[in-house]
Scaffold this motif. Sequence first.
Motif, PDB file in Angstrom:
ATOM      1  N   HIS A   4       0.822  -1.208   0.000  1.00 22.23           N
ATOM      2  CA  HIS A   4       0.000   0.000   0.000  1.00 22.23           C
ATOM      3  C   HIS A   4       0.856   1.258   0.000  1.00 22.23           C
ATOM      4  O   HIS A   4       0.569   2.214  -0.739  1.00 22.23           O
ATOM      5  CB  HIS A   4      -0.916  -0.002   1.221  1.00 22.23           C
ATOM      6  CG  HIS A   4      -1.754   1.240   1.336  1.00 22.23           C
ATOM      7  ND1 HIS A   4      -2.715   1.565   0.411  1.00 22.23           N
ATOM      8  CD2 HIS A   4      -1.751   2.243   2.257  1.00 22.23           C
ATOM      9  CE1 HIS A   4      -3.284   2.711   0.744  1.00 22.23           C
ATOM     10  NE2 HIS A   4      -2.713   3.136   1.852  1.00 22.23           N
ATOM     11  N   ILE A 131      -6.722  -0.444  -6.349  1.00 12.73           N
ATOM     12  CA  ILE A 131      -6.534  -0.991  -5.007  1.00 12.73           C
ATOM     13  C   ILE A 131      -6.214  -2.469  -5.180  1.00 12.73           C
ATOM     14  O   ILE A 131      -7.097  -3.285  -5.461  1.00 12.73           O
ATOM     15  CB  ILE A 131      -7.786  -0.805  -4.131  1.00 12.73           C
ATOM     16  CG1 ILE A 131      -8.140   0.684  -4.009  1.00 12.73           C
ATOM     17  CG2 ILE A 131      -7.552  -1.406  -2.747  1.00 12.73           C
ATOM     18  CD1 ILE A 131      -9.400   0.950  -3.192  1.00 12.73           C
ATOM     19  N   ARG A 136      -8.289  -4.210   1.486  1.00 11.00           N
ATOM     20  CA  ARG A 136      -8.433  -2.754   1.431  1.00 11.00           C
ATOM     21  C   ARG A 136      -9.592  -2.362   0.514  1.00 11.00           C
ATOM     22  O   ARG A 136     -10.299  -1.390   0.772  1.00 11.00           O
ATOM     23  CB  ARG A 136      -7.134  -2.094   0.982  1.00 11.00           C
ATOM     24  CG  ARG A 136      -5.957  -2.323   1.914  1.00 11.00           C
ATOM     25  CD  ARG A 136      -4.779  -1.422   1.567  1.00 11.00           C
ATOM     26  NE  ARG A 136      -5.043  -0.062   2.034  1.00 11.00           N
ATOM     27  CZ  ARG A 136      -4.707   0.387   3.244  1.00 11.00           C
ATOM     28  NH1 ARG A 136      -4.134  -0.413   4.114  1.00 11.00           N
ATOM     29  NH2 ARG A 136      -4.969   1.634   3.578  1.00 11.00           N
ATOM     30  N   TYR A 137      -9.767  -3.097  -0.570  1.00  7.99           N
ATOM     31  CA  TYR A 137     -10.908  -2.857  -1.460  1.00  7.99           C
ATOM     32  C   TYR A 137     -12.207  -3.046  -0.693  1.00  7.99           C
ATOM     33  O   TYR A 137     -13.106  -2.197  -0.729  1.00  7.99           O
ATOM     34  CB  TYR A 137     -10.831  -3.822  -2.639  1.00  7.99           C
ATOM     35  CG  TYR A 137     -11.835  -3.596  -3.740  1.00  7.99           C
ATOM     36  CD1 TYR A 137     -13.193  -3.820  -3.543  1.00  7.99           C
ATOM     37  CD2 TYR A 137     -11.427  -3.175  -5.001  1.00  7.99           C
ATOM     38  CE1 TYR A 137     -14.116  -3.632  -4.549  1.00  7.99           C
ATOM     39  CE2 TYR A 137     -12.349  -2.986  -6.026  1.00  7.99           C
ATOM     40  CZ  TYR A 137     -13.679  -3.220  -5.792  1.00  7.99           C
ATOM     41  OH  TYR A 137     -14.586  -3.029  -6.799  1.00  7.99           O
TER      42      TYR A 137
END
Length: 263
Positions: A4, A131, A136-137
């Motif tokens: 990330h 993403i 996280r999505y």
Amino acid sequence: MATHSELRDFWERRLEGDWTESGVGYRALGRPFNTWMYRVREEVFLREVRGLRPRSADVLDVGSGTGFYVRLWDELGASRITGSDMTEAAVDRLRARFPEHRFARQDASDLDAFEDDSFDAVSCMDMLFHITDDERYTAAVREFARVLRPGGLLVVSENCLRRPEQRGEHQVNRTLEWISGTADKAGFDIVRRVPMLVLMNAQVDAPKPWRKAWGGVLRAATVTAPTGWLAGAALYPLERRLVRGRKESPTTELVALRLREQG
């Protein structure tokens, strides 16, 4: 696959160096072609969102980039628009370009600057497939649900694959089944899914021979700025007809969802 923090740094550098349609779009095809491509995106977004008649007094645009969709919400008559982006490069410039609106540096998966039930509509355009981490999505979709009021509208663009998903360092093209299942778990119903582009983008959901062949044609046609402009101008009228005439696309689609009423 990039972490990330690596993705954030990648987009920080990219938008710092190119805060234009090519910076946020299909960079390999150049700015002139991307300008034509974004004309089609604009027409589809305005047509579809206007037709859904959103209660758009309060709008949040996630991943605002250059502010392209902030401007379109303005055109649609939203009275209050808030934008967010994960990069400082974008947020600083957005505040200067749109001083009448609020902007915050926020990651889509953690919109902690915004309270629950704060917005009537949320848009997240040309960003979700970047993403690359599924958790996280999923967190981002849950955050959209949290900040939306019940019955609120979510508008996203996605590559809804019928074929198996495709994973790269900076982009993941997920299946329609996975995307719709993730949205359903967060409390959303899909109310509209239409092509946003058909030929003017990578053919990610097409058979591999066609995907490679058409990709080669586009890259060859856009190798210089003048030829890129001519290619965009030639494809534009055909693309406008295709996005109206087809139900699905081998590339980016606009997906509109409603947050289910509670109770």
